[in-house]
Design a protein around this motif. Structure first.
Motif, PDB file in Angstrom:
ATOM      1  N   GLY A 171       0.804  -1.149   0.084  1.00 55.84           N
ATOM      2  CA  GLY A 171       0.116   0.633   0.121  1.00 55.84           C
ATOM      3  C   GLY A 171       0.916   1.579  -0.182  1.00 55.84           C
ATOM      4  O   GLY A 171      -0.053   2.425  -0.596  1.00 55.84           O
ATOM      5  N   PHE A 172       2.218   1.618  -0.041  1.00 55.81           N
ATOM      6  CA  PHE A 172       2.779   2.777  -0.121  1.00 55.81           C
ATOM      7  C   PHE A 172       3.986   2.093  -1.172  1.00 55.81           C
ATOM      8  O   PHE A 172       4.727   1.667  -1.339  1.00 55.81           O
ATOM      9  CB  PHE A 172       3.680   3.090   1.220  1.00 55.81           C
ATOM     10  N   LYS A 173       5.134   3.432  -1.288  1.00 56.94           N
ATOM     11  CA  LYS A 173       5.540   3.126  -2.770  1.00 56.94           C
ATOM     12  C   LYS A 173       7.284   3.572  -1.637  1.00 56.94           C
ATOM     13  O   LYS A 173       6.700   4.403  -0.641  1.00 56.94           O
ATOM     14  CB  LYS A 173       5.821   4.810  -3.307  1.00 56.94           C
ATOM     15  N   SER A 174       8.042   2.585  -2.004  1.00 57.46           N
ATOM     16  CA  SER A 174       9.612   3.409  -1.626  1.00 57.46           C
ATOM     17  C   SER A 174      10.108   3.207  -2.136  1.00 57.46           C
ATOM     18  O   SER A 174      10.022   3.372  -3.568  1.00 57.46           O
ATOM     19  CB  SER A 174       9.734   2.028  -0.519  1.00 57.46           C
ATOM     20  N   ARG A 175      11.446   3.829  -2.190  1.00 52.36           N
ATOM     21  CA  ARG A 175      12.354   4.116  -3.182  1.00 52.36           C
ATOM     22  C   ARG A 175      13.433   3.252  -2.543  1.00 52.36           C
ATOM     23  O   ARG A 175      14.254   2.371  -1.745  1.00 52.36           O
ATOM     24  CB  ARG A 175      13.062   5.087  -2.652  1.00 52.36           C
ATOM     25  N   GLU A 176      14.359   2.359  -4.189  1.00 55.95           N
ATOM     26  CA  GLU A 176      14.450   1.123  -3.494  1.00 55.95           C
ATOM     27  C   GLU A 176      15.769   1.228  -4.257  1.00 55.95           C
ATOM     28  O   GLU A 176      15.980   1.996  -5.768  1.00 55.95           O
ATOM     29  CB  GLU A 176      13.953   0.135  -3.873  1.00 55.95           C
ATOM     30  N   VAL A 177      16.804   0.730  -3.910  1.00 55.20           N
ATOM     31  CA  VAL A 177      18.701   0.577  -5.432  1.00 55.20           C
ATOM     32  C   VAL A 177      18.700  -0.926  -5.453  1.00 55.20           C
ATOM     33  O   VAL A 177      19.036  -1.969  -4.405  1.00 55.20           O
ATOM     34  CB  VAL A 177      19.564   1.529  -4.644  1.00 55.20           C
ATOM     35  N   TYR A 178      19.103  -0.870  -6.503  1.00 51.78           N
ATOM     36  CA  TYR A 178      19.696  -2.435  -6.286  1.00 51.78           C
ATOM     37  C   TYR A 178      21.119  -2.257  -7.200  1.00 51.78           C
ATOM     38  O   TYR A 178      21.369  -1.334  -8.147  1.00 51.78           O
ATOM     39  CB  TYR A 178      18.598  -2.963  -7.372  1.00 51.78           C
ATOM     40  N   GLU A 179      21.936  -3.594  -7.533  1.00 53.63           N
ATOM     41  CA  GLU A 179      22.534  -3.696  -8.624  1.00 53.63           C
ATOM     42  C   GLU A 179      22.104  -5.172  -8.955  1.00 53.63           C
ATOM     43  O   GLU A 179      22.336  -6.265  -7.909  1.00 53.63           O
ATOM     44  CB  GLU A 179      24.178  -4.145  -6.949  1.00 53.63           C
TER      45      GLU A 179
END
Ligand code: ARG
Length: 323
Positions: free
Chosen positions: A186-194
């Motif tokens: 139900g909410f957005k998140s800021r995600e970082v990936y490699e």
């Protein structure tokens, strides 16, 4: 399945969860346990993936989520681990990190501010693109039945292949992903990936599909099957029967995805610069503007007339009655 959630996230964490549950259930059975446990909080996607898969594979086993029951956040979990002598790596105190063959997920801490570029210490698998070599790296990938089987002419099992691509891609700064993600809770998140290997394989495999598949197959797969499959995986529904139906439809097309792709890696970017397949439907003779096949003027006009008839009919109807 070219699985990239919302076009960006290769689903390393999401894909791992059902497998972790399957293995956990295996151990529970061997030990005669009546419950299994996981460390997810009540805020994340992972709790859903763990719980749903456990319910499907072992409905009789109770699923305990102590952090959820006790209402613990990350800090409290770290403190709990400290008190009980469970080692927590330094980087994991600053970020929430999940790492496996397919991707490294970094969230929390400084990454939570979506207005700021992620700090360099968030990354481990990839060199900073501007510090990558000034010469491009070429890698040739061979596919059979849609699966990568060799790189630069060397056949290898898929585990070695993905590891090698993570290495090669990471050294060229390829595979950093910065994503605003719609969580399933139900909410957005800021995600970082490699995910160097995942990004290279995604680009390569989709390119080969473009060479081989008909335009209709291509649209159906890239616009419908692939994103639908990715959504199921993200949303914790690995066990949903539709997954197998999607895979069956995709598998029918993947039979023809044989061939090779040449990827050019350069300071963080991946470009596919050459490819071929014995099932490729591209024909230089057909495409060539300077010679070979040409429809007559009459043929071309007839085609265009019928091709546009639906649209032009509707347009003329609508222009009579402008709303
Ligand atoms: N947002 C990603 C997902 O839901 C990654 C989650 C990473 N998990 C973690 N505990 N850091 O699949």
């Amino acid at each position: 399945m070219n699985a990239m959630y919302e076009g960006k996230y290769p689903l390393g964490t999401a894909l791992a969860r059902p497998l972790i549950v399957a293995k956990t259930v295996e151990v529970a059975r061997r030990e005669g346990a009546d419950a299994i446990a996981h460390g997810s909080t009540s805020k994340g996607n992972d709790q859903v993936r763990f719980d749903v898969t456990a319910k499907a594979l072992a409905p009789d086993l109770e699923v305990l989520a102590p952090a959820r029951v006790w209402g613990m956040g990350r800090e409290q979990e770290i403190e709990y681990a400290r008190r009980h002598g469970i080692p927590v790596p330094e980087a994991h105190k600053k970020y929430s990190i999940d790492e496996n063959l397919w991707s490294r997920s970094i969230e929390g801490g400084p990454v939570d501010d979506q207005r700021l570029e992620p700090p360099e210490d968030a990354f481990k698998w990839t060199v900073q693109p501007e510090k990558a070599p000034d010469q491009p790296t070429y890698v040739e990938i061979e596919f059979e039945g849609g699966l990568p089987r060799a790189i630069n002419g060397e056949r290898m099992d898929m585990l070695s292949l993905v590891k090698a691509l993570n290495q090669i891609g990471g050294a060229a700064g390829v595979g950093r992903i910065d994503h605003i993600e719609s969580r399933l809770v139900g909410f957005k998140s800021r995600e970082v990936y490699e995910a160097p290997a995942a990004v290279i394989l995604f680009e390569s495999h989709r390119d080969l599909e473009k060479l081989v598949l008909t335009p209709r197959e291509l649209r159906f797969k890239h616009n419908v099957l692939d994103p639908y499959w990715a959504d199921l995986i993200y949303q914790g529904l690995w066990v949903e029967p539709l997954r197998l139906a999607i895979e069956a439809a995709a598998g029918e097309m993947e039979r023809w995805i044989d061939g090779w792709v040449k990827a050019k890696l350069y300071k963080g970017s991946v470009q596919i610069v050459a490819r071929d397949s014995k099932y490729g439907t591209y024909s230089k003779e057909l495409a060539d503007y300077s010679k070979g096949w040409y429809p007559t003027d009459e043929e071309a006009r007839g085609f265009i007339e019928m091709w546009s008839l639906h649209s032009l009919t509707a347009l003329s109807k609508r222009s009579m009655d402008k709303k």
